[in-house]
Design a protein around this motif. Structure first.
Motif, PDB file in Angstrom:
ATOM      1  N   PRO A   1      -5.914   0.795   2.417  1.00  0.00           N
ATOM      2  CA  PRO A   1      -6.785   1.285   3.495  1.00  0.00           C
ATOM      3  C   PRO A   1      -6.009   1.664   4.754  1.00  0.00           C
ATOM      4  O   PRO A   1      -6.561   2.332   5.639  1.00  0.00           O
ATOM      5  CB  PRO A   1      -7.717   0.092   3.754  1.00  0.00           C
ATOM      6  N   ASN A   2      -4.750   1.242   4.839  1.00  0.00           N
ATOM      7  CA  ASN A   2      -3.942   1.552   6.018  1.00  0.00           C
ATOM      8  C   ASN A   2      -3.197   2.876   5.884  1.00  0.00           C
ATOM      9  O   ASN A   2      -2.502   3.284   6.802  1.00  0.00           O
ATOM     10  CB  ASN A   2      -2.923   0.428   6.255  1.00  0.00           C
ATOM     11  N   ASP A   3      -3.335   3.525   4.726  1.00  0.00           N
ATOM     12  CA  ASP A   3      -2.633   4.797   4.474  1.00  0.00           C
ATOM     13  C   ASP A   3      -3.666   5.888   4.264  1.00  0.00           C
ATOM     14  O   ASP A   3      -4.304   5.969   3.206  1.00  0.00           O
ATOM     15  CB  ASP A   3      -1.737   4.651   3.244  1.00  0.00           C
ATOM     16  N   ASP A   4      -3.851   6.743   5.261  1.00  0.00           N
ATOM     17  CA  ASP A   4      -4.854   7.810   5.168  1.00  0.00           C
ATOM     18  C   ASP A   4      -4.516   8.816   4.076  1.00  0.00           C
ATOM     19  O   ASP A   4      -5.396   9.539   3.595  1.00  0.00           O
ATOM     20  CB  ASP A   4      -4.974   8.546   6.515  1.00  0.00           C
ATOM     21  N   ALA A   5      -3.239   8.888   3.692  1.00  0.00           N
ATOM     22  CA  ALA A   5      -2.826   9.865   2.682  1.00  0.00           C
ATOM     23  C   ALA A   5      -2.844   9.291   1.266  1.00  0.00           C
ATOM     24  O   ALA A   5      -2.483   9.982   0.315  1.00  0.00           O
ATOM     25  CB  ALA A   5      -1.425  10.386   3.005  1.00  0.00           C
ATOM     26  N   ALA A   6      -3.262   8.048   1.133  1.00  0.00           N
ATOM     27  CA  ALA A   6      -3.251   7.413  -0.195  1.00  0.00           C
ATOM     28  C   ALA A   6      -4.179   8.149  -1.157  1.00  0.00           C
ATOM     29  O   ALA A   6      -5.341   8.396  -0.845  1.00  0.00           O
ATOM     30  CB  ALA A   6      -3.677   5.950  -0.068  1.00  0.00           C
ATOM     31  N   ASN A   7      -3.658   8.498  -2.320  1.00  0.00           N
ATOM     32  CA  ASN A   7      -4.470   9.213  -3.308  1.00  0.00           C
ATOM     33  C   ASN A   7      -4.275   8.686  -4.726  1.00  0.00           C
ATOM     34  O   ASN A   7      -4.687   9.320  -5.691  1.00  0.00           O
ATOM     35  CB  ASN A   7      -4.158  10.709  -3.271  1.00  0.00           C
ATOM     36  N   GLY A   8      -3.619   7.528  -4.864  1.00  0.00           N
ATOM     37  CA  GLY A   8      -3.363   6.975  -6.191  1.00  0.00           C
ATOM     38  C   GLY A   8      -4.642   6.678  -6.949  1.00  0.00           C
ATOM     39  O   GLY A   8      -4.750   6.962  -8.145  1.00  0.00           O
ATOM     40  N   MET A   9      -5.629   6.126  -6.251  1.00  0.00           N
ATOM     41  CA  MET A   9      -6.886   5.786  -6.906  1.00  0.00           C
ATOM     42  C   MET A   9      -7.597   7.046  -7.391  1.00  0.00           C
ATOM     43  O   MET A   9      -8.084   7.104  -8.525  1.00  0.00           O
ATOM     44  CB  MET A   9      -7.783   5.009  -5.938  1.00  0.00           C
ATOM     45  N   ARG A  10      -7.645   8.059  -6.558  1.00  0.00           N
ATOM     46  CA  ARG A  10      -8.318   9.310  -6.935  1.00  0.00           C
ATOM     47  C   ARG A  10      -7.625   9.970  -8.123  1.00  0.00           C
ATOM     48  O   ARG A  10      -8.273  10.450  -9.057  1.00  0.00           O
ATOM     49  CB  ARG A  10      -8.345  10.263  -5.746  1.00  0.00           C
ATOM     50  N   ASN A  11      -6.287   9.990  -8.107  1.00  0.00           N
ATOM     51  CA  ASN A  11      -5.550  10.617  -9.204  1.00  0.00           C
ATOM     52  C   ASN A  11      -5.727   9.868 -10.517  1.00  0.00           C
ATOM     53  O   ASN A  11      -5.890  10.472 -11.586  1.00  0.00           O
ATOM     54  CB  ASN A  11      -4.063  10.692  -8.854  1.00  0.00           C
ATOM     55  N   LEU A  12      -5.701   8.524 -10.454  1.00  0.00           N
ATOM     56  CA  LEU A  12      -5.869   7.724 -11.658  1.00  0.00           C
ATOM     57  C   LEU A  12      -7.273   7.887 -12.221  1.00  0.00           C
ATOM     58  O   LEU A  12      -7.459   8.030 -13.439  1.00  0.00           O
ATOM     59  CB  LEU A  12      -5.583   6.254 -11.352  1.00  0.00           C
ATOM     60  N   GLN A  13      -8.273   7.883 -11.350  1.00  0.00           N
ATOM     61  CA  GLN A  13      -9.644   8.064 -11.811  1.00  0.00           C
ATOM     62  C   GLN A  13      -9.811   9.421 -12.494  1.00  0.00           C
ATOM     63  O   GLN A  13     -10.442   9.523 -13.549  1.00  0.00           O
ATOM     64  CB  GLN A  13     -10.615   7.949 -10.641  1.00  0.00           C
TER      65      GLN A  13
END
Length: 408
Positions: free
Chosen positions: A59-71
Motif C-alpha cells: 500500500p506504500n507503493d503507488d506504482a505497485a502492480n504485482g497483484m493486478r498482473n498476477l490476477q
C-alpha cells in the motif's frame, strides 16, 4: 512402483520449488513446504484464504502492480485452459516479524491449469521462483555471481518463451481446424416445412476449448419436425469428430424411429462403438402440429424450454435419463409429451448457455426463463441474439453454446 503406492501429497510437499494450488476462485487449496518457507507464512495463514488477502500489493507503493498482473495471468489460464508464464514481477511482501514493513521481493511466476473430468479448469498450479537475490546482485559492480545468475535466468526464460510460443501456435491451429470441422458438420439455419427456426452457435473462448456441441433440425413423416441438441465431453478436434458422428447418427435415427425415446436408444447403442462418446448428452424432440404436442426425451441434457404466449415458461423435464453409455446394459428410455399453442416458442440449448462454475443449475435455468419472458414479444432472430447477450459472460464462456429456437 504403482500409482497407488506413490504418496503424491508427500511428493508435492517435498518439491524443491515454491508451488501452490489455487481453486478457480483464487483461494489457496494447498501450498508446499518450500512455498511456505520462502513466503514466510504458515499453512494456517495461507490454505483456505483468498490469494490477494494473503499477498496484497504494497500500500506504500503507488506504482505497485504485482497483484493486478498476477490476477490477469490466473484469469487467462481459467479462460483459455492454457499455461501462462509471466514476466519478472516485483511483488513486495509484508514482513511477518515486523507487520507494516514491506520487503522488496522479485518473482518469476508460471501458472498452469489442472483440468477436471469435464474438461474445465478445476485447479490452478501456481509455481514461483524468487529472484530477489539476482535483481539486487545486479546492482553490485563487477559481481560475478550476478552475471552468472542473470545468464541462467535469461536462458531459462528464453527456453520457456519458445515452448509457450510453440504451444500457442499448435493450439491455435487445432482450434482453427476444429472450428472449421464443426462448422462443416453442423446444419445451416433452415426454414422447416411450415415454421421458422433460428439457430446460434458460439464457440468457447480460448484455443483449447473448442467443444463438441451440436444441433439438428429435420423434417419427419406426417408433417412433423425433429429438433435436437447434444454435447460431447471434451475439447478440440477429437470432440468435434465425435460430435459429427453422433449428430449424423441421431439425425438418421430420428427419421425412422417411433419417437424421440427410440431415437435416443439407437444413438446410445451406436455410441458404445464410438471412442470418446462416453457420457455425451442429447435431447430429442418431435413437434406434431396435427396433435399440437411436443414429444421429447433427454439423455442427461438440460431440459428444453417452452415459452408460452401468455408469458409462462415450461421446462420439458419429465423424461430425463442418464447420458449416453452411462448404463452397462441397454434400458428403454422414457418419453413424455406436452401441449403447445400457436405462437409458442420451443427452445433447445447446450449447457454453456445456463451452467456456471460453483452455481446450481436451477439458477441458470431461472436466468433463461426470465430472459425468455423479458423478450417474448421479439421476433425469433432478435430473441436468439437477446438470449446470448443476457446469458453468456461478457468475455465469452469457457464452454461452447448451441441454441435452437422454433416458433410454433
Amino acid at each position: 512402483m504403482t500409482d497407488a503406492e506413490i504418496d503424491y501429497a508427500g511428493v508435492f510437499q517435498a518439491l524443491p520449488g515454491m508451488v501452490a494450488l489455487l481453486t478457480p476462485d483464487l483461494v489457496y487449496a494447498d501450498a508446499n513446504q518450500e512455498f511456505l518457507r520462502m513466503s514466510g507464512r504458515t499453512r494456517g495463514q495461507v490454505v483456505g484464504r483468498y490469494l490477494f488477502d494473503v499477498f496484497p500489493d504494497n500500500p506504500n507503493d503507488d506504482a505497485a502492480n504485482g497483484m493486478r498482473n498476477l490476477q490477469a495471468s490466473l484469469l487467462r489460464v481459467l479462460a483459455t485452459g492454457e499455461r501462462d508464464a509471466m514476466a519478472l514481477q516485483r511483488y513486495d511482501v509484508e514482513s511477518v516479524e515486523r507487520p507494516g514493513e514491506w520487503e522488496e521481493r522479485y518473482w518469476s511466476p508460471v501458472n498452469a491449469p489442472v483440468l477436471g473430468p469435464d474438461g474445465r479448469v478445476a485447479l490452478l498450479v501456481h509455481r514461483v521462483e524468487e529472484v530477489t537475490e539476482l535483481i539486487k546482485a545486479r546492482g553490485t559492480p563487477g559481481s560475478t555471481r550476478a552475471r552468472v545468475l542473470e545468464a541462467e535466468l535469461y536462458t531459462r526464460a528464453r527456453e520457456l518463451q519458445e515452448v509457450n510460443e510453440r504451444l500457442r501456435d499448435a493450439h491455435a491451429r487445432e482450434r482453427e481446424v476444429a472450428l472449421a470441422l464443426q462448422e462443416a458438420m453442423l446444419p445451416a439455419p433452415v426454414d422447416t416445412t411450415r415454421h421458422h427456426a433460428a439457430v446460434r452457435y458460439r464457440p468457447a473462448v480460448g484455443s483449447l476449448n473448442v467443444c463438441g456441441d451440436w444441433y439438428d433440425l429435420v423434417d419427419l413423416p406426417g408433417g412433423r419436425i425433429g429438433v435436437a441438441v447434444g454435447d460431447v465431453v471434451g475439447h478440440g478436434l477429437r470432440a468435434a469428430g465425435v460430435m459429427g458422428q453422433l449428430r449424423s447418427a441421431l439425425s438418421a435415427a430420428s427419421r425412422v424411429a417411433e419417437g424421440p425415446a427410440k431415437a435416443l436408444e439407437v444413438l446410445g447403442l451406436y455410441a458404445r462403438f464410438v471412442d470418446g462418446a462416453e457420457s455425451a448428452t442429447a435431447v430429442e424432440t418431435a413437434v406434431d402440429w396435427a396433435t399440437r404436442t411436443i414429444a421429447y426425451s433427454s439423455a442427461g441434457h438440460p431440459p428444453p424450454a417452452l415459452l408460452h404466449t401468455d408469458g409462462t415458461v415450461e421446462f420439458l423435464d419429465q423424461a430425463t435419463d442418464p447420458p449416453l453409455g452411462a448404463r452397462p446394459e441397454h434400458v428403454s428410455r422414457p418419453e413424455a409429451a406436452t401441449a403447445f399453442g400457436e405462437g409458442d416458442t420451443l427452445v433447445l440449448y447446450t449447457d454453456g448457455l445456463v451452467e456456471r462454475r460453483h452455481e446450481d443449475i436451477d439458477t441458470g435455468l431461472g436466468r433463461l426463463a426470465a430472459s425468455l419472458v423479458r423478450h417474448r414479444e421479439a421476433d425469433l432472430e432478435t430473441l436468439a441474439d437477446a438470449l446470448l447477450l443476457d446469458l453468456l459472460p461478457p468475455g465469452g464462456a469457457t464452454d461452447d453454446t448451441a441454441l435452437v429456437l422454433v416458433r410454433l
